[in-house]
Design an enzyme around this catalytic site. Structure first.
Site, mmCIF file in Angstrom:
data_model
loop_
_atom_site.group_PDB
_atom_site.id
_atom_site.type_symbol
_atom_site.label_atom_id
_atom_site.label_comp_id
_atom_site.label_asym_id
_atom_site.label_seq_id
_atom_site.Cartn_x
_atom_site.Cartn_y
_atom_site.Cartn_z
ATOM 1 N NE ARG A 164 -2.139 -1.343 3.605
ATOM 2 C CZ ARG A 164 -1.744 -0.456 4.495
ATOM 3 N NH1 ARG A 164 -2.029 0.829 4.332
ATOM 4 N NH2 ARG A 164 -1.063 -0.820 5.566
ATOM 5 C CE LYS B 201 -5.938 -4.446 5.086
ATOM 6 N NZ LYS B 201 -6.640 -5.072 6.246
ATOM 7 C CG HIS C 130 -7.370 -4.492 11.256
ATOM 8 N ND1 HIS C 130 -6.052 -4.140 11.444
ATOM 9 C CD2 HIS C 130 -7.366 -5.365 10.210
ATOM 10 C CE1 HIS C 130 -5.285 -4.760 10.571
ATOM 11 N NE2 HIS C 130 -6.071 -5.510 9.819
ATOM 12 C CB SER D 167 2.692 -7.467 11.209
ATOM 13 O OG SER D 167 3.498 -8.413 10.556
ATOM 14 C CE LYS E 156 -4.989 -10.157 12.526
ATOM 15 N NZ LYS E 156 -5.488 -8.944 11.850
ATOM 16 C CB THR E 157 -2.832 -15.351 11.020
ATOM 17 O OG1 THR E 157 -3.044 -14.050 10.474
ATOM 18 C CG2 THR E 157 -3.311 -16.393 10.032
ATOM 19 C CG ASP F 198 -7.586 -8.313 7.764
ATOM 20 O OD1 ASP F 198 -6.781 -8.135 8.689
ATOM 21 O OD2 ASP F 198 -7.672 -7.539 6.796
ATOM 22 N NE ARG G 155 -0.091 -9.018 2.246
ATOM 23 C CZ ARG G 155 -0.663 -8.730 3.410
ATOM 24 N NH1 ARG G 155 -1.710 -9.429 3.811
ATOM 25 N NH2 ARG G 155 -0.193 -7.769 4.169
#
Length: 669
Positions: free
Chosen positions: A184, A329, A348, A366, A370-371, A385, A453
């Site tokens: 981004r 996003k 989020h 990051s 979390k994942t 997400d 990704r």
């Protein structure tokens, strides 16, 4: 040497040369070096390829070769372009309005189907199919073919046939390149500041919202629409956001690349044929002209990239970047505005649900896990997400997952590994490197970018709950990877503490090496996603506390970082212990533990958890050097206070009482 003089006009820095002025009267633009401060984000630097060939050469590895000659066939199977006449007229009328020019009376004439296919007139089963008449010479009346809501297989074929840098991987997934931008561009994101957004949105230091005016937006919109109108064909997706049908949003994405259309097909919620027939006017439209740059001389521009959101017009324009994540996003930012207006909290976070219906939210930046922790084979995945928390419960905003795949392996993350496949829907892998012959992807290769990704539909995760909705959360888990090593492995939070740590959005990274010593670096991202929120962080925190109080949810702070010392001295808390902690939260057993309170941060920590050594639950016990522990604890507390100074002046409601309550929940020095 020609004399030079500097001046500033309309926010741009110019360098004028006397000789150049005499020659053409134009100033040479200099992009800003002092761009507005923006929040922390995970954007990546552009690819340093000199040519398109250089970029494509990064994509393929020549590590093996076929043993027999390969021949190719040019035979193709054309797409069907036949539609029932009335429905075609209504669909194209709606799409034509989306592509209409703001300054010219007429835009292009739009027709359905692949321009490479031969269009003929048919009469079949009482349905009349027509062939457009190409008799207009005015360029403003040119014909643009609209490839409308194509199937994944059709988009897959379009990408392979027409887009350089698109290849079929060994699993059948589509490998593609996003160009120079592989992440981004937050410093190029703009939001129109008008009478409404001036008061509703968060502006200033730390905010992701950099303002632009309506006129500049329209200039960029016109540039994007003109570019799309100049193409022989465009791709149009009509899809939904939010699995809760009562609060879903209709979005239209107009793009120039099949890759972008397939990406959004995976990431948004896919309408049924019946829902598509009744789709009507979209609530929000994206014009993705990312292959074409913005005009850098335009006011507010700081590069050839611009991502612009206009809330009042319900539109988003993308110029100068082909990174697909800008669409995902960008829509998430829009949801962060639209949902709170309906008293719905946008989050989020990851979310999963136990077999007994207990729901947990996972927040974390990051590297916090979390994942990993939200993906649990004993629980249903609601989403990884983006979520909404309404009066109906929790719902996933998206229809897919956008997973980082650097160093991905079948052993560590089998669900993601197995999701990168094709048909009935096709996963997209961005900027990865693969073997030229076998087409096996090397996920450890970062030649193009570290931000590789994969985008795939959520149905590809075996334990995903479809539809992606769940009851009200029972637990709200805030994850921090504390490289300072002073936060407990788990703490039970009061509502005020939950708000404080939610607004802080803390984790710690390991900085670069200097003279062989590595020091942790604190990172704060408001609401664990400051790059995407639109309103002030305390607005979301107040909504979170209200919903937690109403539905009886408990807040937890879980440290997945270091124990026994900071990074380089202590050791990272074992994942097995963290999983035991999360299991105890899910089961409710942790609520029944005995608790003690820590100094400085005032956190309640349990004295015992089954399967976790009791001595690590209070971090002071694990440090050999108690003075070093105390010094490090005070250092981290001061960093928290310094970060929170940017929020203390914001007023919630009619008085400052709530703000004072949040401040009191922070560390004491």
């Amino acid at each position: 040497m020609a004399k030079k003089e500097a001046s500033t006009e309309n926010g741009f820095s110019f360098t004028r040369s006397a000789s150049s002025n005499a020659r053409n009267g134009l100033a040479r633009i200099q992009t800003h070096t002092n761009t507005p401060e923006v929040c922390h984000d995970d954007s990546t630097p552009p690819v340093r390829a000199q040519t398109i060939h250089d970029l494509h050469s990064l994509q393929k590895k020549k590590s093996s070769a076929p043993s027999t000659p390969i021949t190719s066939s040019s035979a193709t199977s054309p797409f069907s372009t036949i539609l029932e006449e009335e429905r075609q007229r209504l669909q194209l009328q709606s799409i034509s309005a989306s592509l209409a020019s703001l300054t010219r009376e007429t835009g292009p004439k739009v027709v359905r189907g692949d321009p490479a296919s031969k269009v003929v007139t048919h009469h079949h089963h009482d349905h009349h199919y027509i062939t457009p008449t190409f008799d207009a010479s005015d360029s403003a009346l040119k014909f643009t073919h609209v490839l409308y809501n194509l199937s994944p297989a059709e988009l897959y074929e379009q990408a392979i046939k027409y887009e350089k840098g698109s290849f079929i991987t060994a699993t059948g997934a589509l490998a593609t390149l996003s160009g120079a931008k592989t992440g981004r561009s937050p410093r190029d994101k703009r939001v129109v500041k008008d009478e409404s957004t001036e008061h509703d949105l968060w502006w200033g230091k730390g905010s992701p919202n950099i303002e632009m005016d309506e006129h500049t937006f329209l200039i960029n919109r016109e540039r994007a629409v003109d570019y799309l109108n100049s193409l022989e064909k465009v791709f149009v997706n009509d899809q939904f956001l939010n699995w809760d049908p009562e609060h879903r949003i209709k979005v239209r994405i107009v793009s120039a690349r099949a890759y972008h259309s397939l990406f959004m097909h995976n990431m948004c919620i896919r309408p049924t044929p019946e829902e598509l027939e009744e789709f009507g006017t979209p609530d929000f439209t994206i014009y993705n002209a990312g292959q074409f740059p913005c005009n850098r001389y335009t006011h507010h521009m700081t590069s050839s990239t611009s991502i612009d959101i206009n809330i009042a017009r319900k539109e988003m324009v993308i110029l100068g970047t082909q990174y697909a994540g800008e669409m995902k996003k960008g829509l998430f930012s829009v949801m962060h505005y639209l949902m709170p207006k309906r008293n719905i909290l946008s989050l989020h976070s990851g979310c999963n649900m136990g077999k007994n219906g207990d729901v947990a939210l996972f927040f974390g930046l990051s590297g916090t896990g979390k994942t990993t922790l939200s993906t649990d084979h004993n629980r249903y995945l609601i989403g990884d997400d983006e979520h909404c928390w309404s009066e109906n419960g929790v719902s996933n905003i998206e229809g897919g997952c956008y997973a980082k795949c650097v160093d991905l392996s079948r052993e560590k993350e089998p669900d993601i590994w197995n999701a990168i496949k094709c048909l009935p829907r096709c996963a997209v892998v961005e900027n990865v490197v693969f073997d030229e012959h076998t087409r096996e992807v090397d996920f450890s290769d970062k030649s193009v970018t570290e931000n590789t990704r994969a985008a795939y539909p959520i149905e590809y995760i075996p334990n995903a709950k479809i539809p992606c909705v769940a009851p009200h959360p029972k637990n709200v888990i805030l994850l921090a990877c504390d490289a300072f090593g002073v936060l407990p492995p788990v703490s039970k939070l009061s509502l005020a503490q939950t708000m404080y740590h939610f607004i802080s959005g803390y984790t710690a990274l390991v900085a670069g090496t200097e003279d062989g010593i590595k020091e942790p670096q604190a990172t704060f991202s408001a609401c664990f996603g400051a790059a995407f929120i639109m309103m002030h962080p305390t607005k979301y925190a107040a909504m979170l506390a209200e919903k937690m109080q109403k539905h009886g949810a408990t807040g937890w702070l879980v440290n997945t970082g270091w124990s026994g010392g900071r990074y380089g001295v202590g050791n990272r808390i074992k994942l097995a212990y963290t999983r035991k902690i999360i299991d105890a939260i899910h089961s409710g057993s942790l609520l029944n533990s005995e608790y003690t309170k820590t100094e400085v941060f005032g956190l309640e920590i349990p004295t015992a958890i089954e399967g976790v050594p009791s001595e690590i639950l209070d971090p002071v016990n694990t440090w050999a050097d108690k003075k070093a522990y105390q010094d490090t604890l005070l250092k981290l507390a001061s960093l928290f206070k310094k970060n929170f100074n940017g929020f203390i002046s914001y007023k919630i409601g009619t008085d400052q009482s709530l703000t004072e309550e949040i401040l009191a929940a922070g560390p004491t020095l």
